[in-house]
Design an enzyme around this catalytic site. Structure first.
Site, PDB file in Angstrom:
ATOM      1  N   ILE A  29       0.883  -1.166   0.000  1.00 41.43           N
ATOM      2  CA  ILE A  29       0.000   0.000   0.000  1.00 41.43           C
ATOM      3  C   ILE A  29       0.927   1.225   0.000  1.00 41.43           C
ATOM      4  O   ILE A  29       1.879   1.266   0.786  1.00 41.43           O
ATOM      5  CB  ILE A  29      -0.874   0.033   1.286  1.00 41.43           C
ATOM      6  N   GLY A  32       3.335   3.209  -4.861  1.00 42.09           N
ATOM      7  CA  GLY A  32       3.417   4.062  -6.055  1.00 42.09           C
ATOM      8  C   GLY A  32       2.855   3.380  -7.295  1.00 42.09           C
ATOM      9  O   GLY A  32       3.207   3.738  -8.426  1.00 42.09           O
ATOM     10  N   LYS A  33       1.958   2.429  -7.096  1.00 44.22           N
ATOM     11  CA  LYS A  33       1.375   1.704  -8.237  1.00 44.22           C
ATOM     12  C   LYS A  33       0.561   2.652  -9.125  1.00 44.22           C
ATOM     13  O   LYS A  33       0.660   2.605 -10.337  1.00 44.22           O
ATOM     14  CB  LYS A  33       0.490   0.562  -7.728  1.00 44.22           C
ATOM     15  N   GLU A 103      -3.715  -2.613 -11.997  1.00 44.68           N
ATOM     16  CA  GLU A 103      -3.222  -2.414 -10.649  1.00 44.68           C
ATOM     17  C   GLU A 103      -3.648  -3.618  -9.818  1.00 44.68           C
ATOM     18  O   GLU A 103      -4.819  -3.946  -9.738  1.00 44.68           O
ATOM     19  CB  GLU A 103      -3.827  -1.122 -10.084  1.00 44.68           C
TER      20      GLU A 103
HETATM   21  N1  DCP Z   1      -6.446  -3.619   0.203  1.00 45.82           N
HETATM   22  C1  DCP Z   1      -6.859  -4.686   0.982  1.00 45.82           C
HETATM   23  N2  DCP Z   1      -6.953  -5.935   0.430  1.00 45.82           N
HETATM   24  C2  DCP Z   1      -6.615  -6.143  -0.856  1.00 45.82           C
HETATM   25  C3  DCP Z   1      -6.132  -5.087  -1.649  1.00 45.82           C
HETATM   26  C4  DCP Z   1      -6.052  -3.825  -1.074  1.00 45.82           C
HETATM   27  O1  DCP Z   1      -7.149  -4.516   2.163  1.00 45.82           O
HETATM   28  N3  DCP Z   1      -6.742  -7.368  -1.359  1.00 45.82           N
HETATM   29  C5  DCP Z   1      -6.483  -2.262   0.767  1.00 45.82           C
HETATM   30  C6  DCP Z   1      -5.163  -1.679   1.132  1.00 45.82           C
HETATM   31  C7  DCP Z   1      -5.362  -0.202   0.896  1.00 45.82           C
HETATM   32  C8  DCP Z   1      -6.394  -0.122  -0.217  1.00 45.82           C
HETATM   33  O2  DCP Z   1      -7.027  -1.396  -0.223  1.00 45.82           O
HETATM   34  O3  DCP Z   1      -5.898   0.414   2.047  1.00 45.82           O
HETATM   35  C9  DCP Z   1      -5.796   0.183  -1.566  1.00 45.82           C
HETATM   36  O4  DCP Z   1      -4.544  -0.453  -1.639  1.00 45.82           O
HETATM   37  P1  DCP Z   1      -3.683  -0.604  -2.945  1.00 45.82           P
HETATM   38  O5  DCP Z   1      -2.295  -0.907  -2.504  1.00 45.82           O
HETATM   39  O6  DCP Z   1      -4.335  -1.576  -3.855  1.00 45.82           O
HETATM   40  O7  DCP Z   1      -3.770   0.833  -3.643  1.00 45.82           O
HETATM   41  P2  DCP Z   1      -2.906   2.120  -3.316  1.00 45.82           P
HETATM   42  O8  DCP Z   1      -3.691   3.290  -3.849  1.00 45.82           O
HETATM   43  O9  DCP Z   1      -2.552   2.145  -1.883  1.00 45.82           O
HETATM   44  O10 DCP Z   1      -1.608   1.883  -4.178  1.00 45.82           O
HETATM   45  P3  DCP Z   1      -0.399   2.900  -4.470  1.00 45.82           P
HETATM   46  O11 DCP Z   1      -0.273   3.834  -3.320  1.00 45.82           O
HETATM   47  O12 DCP Z   1       0.784   1.987  -4.632  1.00 45.82           O
HETATM   48  O13 DCP Z   1      -0.769   3.624  -5.727  1.00 45.82           O
END
Ligand code: DCP
Length: 227
Positions: A29, A32-33, A103
């Site tokens: 999380i 930087g995706k 993503e």
């Molecule tokens: N999440 C979760 N279970 C999953 C996938 C994600 O609990 N199977 C949660 C974790 C984060 C939110 O969902 O609180 C989004 O997480 P991501 O890492 O998918 O997206 P980000 O926006 O955080 O990614 P980045 O900051 O890398 O762009």
């Protein structure tokens, strides 16, 4: 057995040059995706699949992401089964473009998040077993493939810093320990191969600031896009 389905999908794709190349961007999380997907969104030959968080924040008026963070034991199953569904919808979507970049994947949902919830005692074993059966069935029987996984690898400390900076309201109580466990699961899956080798994994150092990361994306463009 569950991995053989994936490997079969992966291999069959290798023989068909007509199919879209499918790339999944993974990382903790805050790794930087989204920035990476935004960068490649400028390329008209790539179809970008993102916006997954928005879906989870509004399931016909219900903020599943918020419920999950407030009470993972109660809502973890509901949330993760919805994540599995949205990931499958993404994997199954057909693209007219030569490259599709998404993503996350159904694999990180299972190997990182579901495994972590279960191992840390935040998911009842019956919930875990049902999710596992759904996952095994879907990955063995549905026709989709992943060619490459890009692992944006950063320290949990860096991820926490970025999460704090962006200040997503559901994530205010995320701890370093939680990010460390997720990091460990990712390392098990993508570095140590404890869940089997699925697609080719490209590891990118995501410790750097955004400007340097954009340069990395530009310089590694061909490698990232399997060209
Ligand atoms: N999440 C979760 N279970 C999953 C996938 C994600 O609990 N199977 C949660 C974790 C984060 C939110 O969902 O609180 C989004 O997480 P991501 O890492 O998918 O997206 P980000 O926006 O955080 O990614 P980045 O900051 O890398 O762009």
């Amino acid at each position: 057995i569950l991995r053989s389905g994936y490997i079969r999908n992966f291999q069959s794709h290798q023989h068909s040059s007509m199919e879209t190349i499918s790339i999944c961007v993974e990382g903790n999380i805050g790794a930087g995706k989204s920035e990476m997907l935004n960068f490649f969104a400028k390329d008209p030959t790539i179809e970008i699949i993102s916006e997954h968080v928005k879906k989870w924040q509004n399931v016909n008026g219900h903020n599943m992401l918020d419920l999950m963070y407030k009470d993972p034991y109660r809502w973890g199953f509901t949330f993760q089964s919805y994540v599995q569904l949205t990931m499958l919808q993404n994997h199954m979507s057909k693209s007219a473009k030569p490259v599709q970049m998404m993503e996350r994947s159904i694999y990180s949902a299972k190997y990182v998040f579901v495994e972590n919830l279960y191992k840390s005692g935040l998911m009842p074993s019956v919930d875990y077993e049902v999710l596992t059966e759904w996952f095994n069935w879907a990955t063995n029987h549905l026709d989709f493939h992943v060619d490459r996984i890009i692992y944006l690898r950063c320290h949990p400390e860096t991820a926490l810093e970025r999460i704090k900076k962006r200040n997503r309201k559901e994530e205010l109580n995320i701890t370093l320990e939680y990010l460390q466990s997720l990091h460990e699961q990712q390392e098990e899956w993508l570095i140590r191969g404890c869940y089997g080798k699925h697609a080719e994994v490209l590891v990118l150092d995501a410790e750097q600031d955004l400007e340097s990361m954009l340069e990395v994306f530009e310089n590694s463009r061909n490698k990232i896009l399997c060209l």
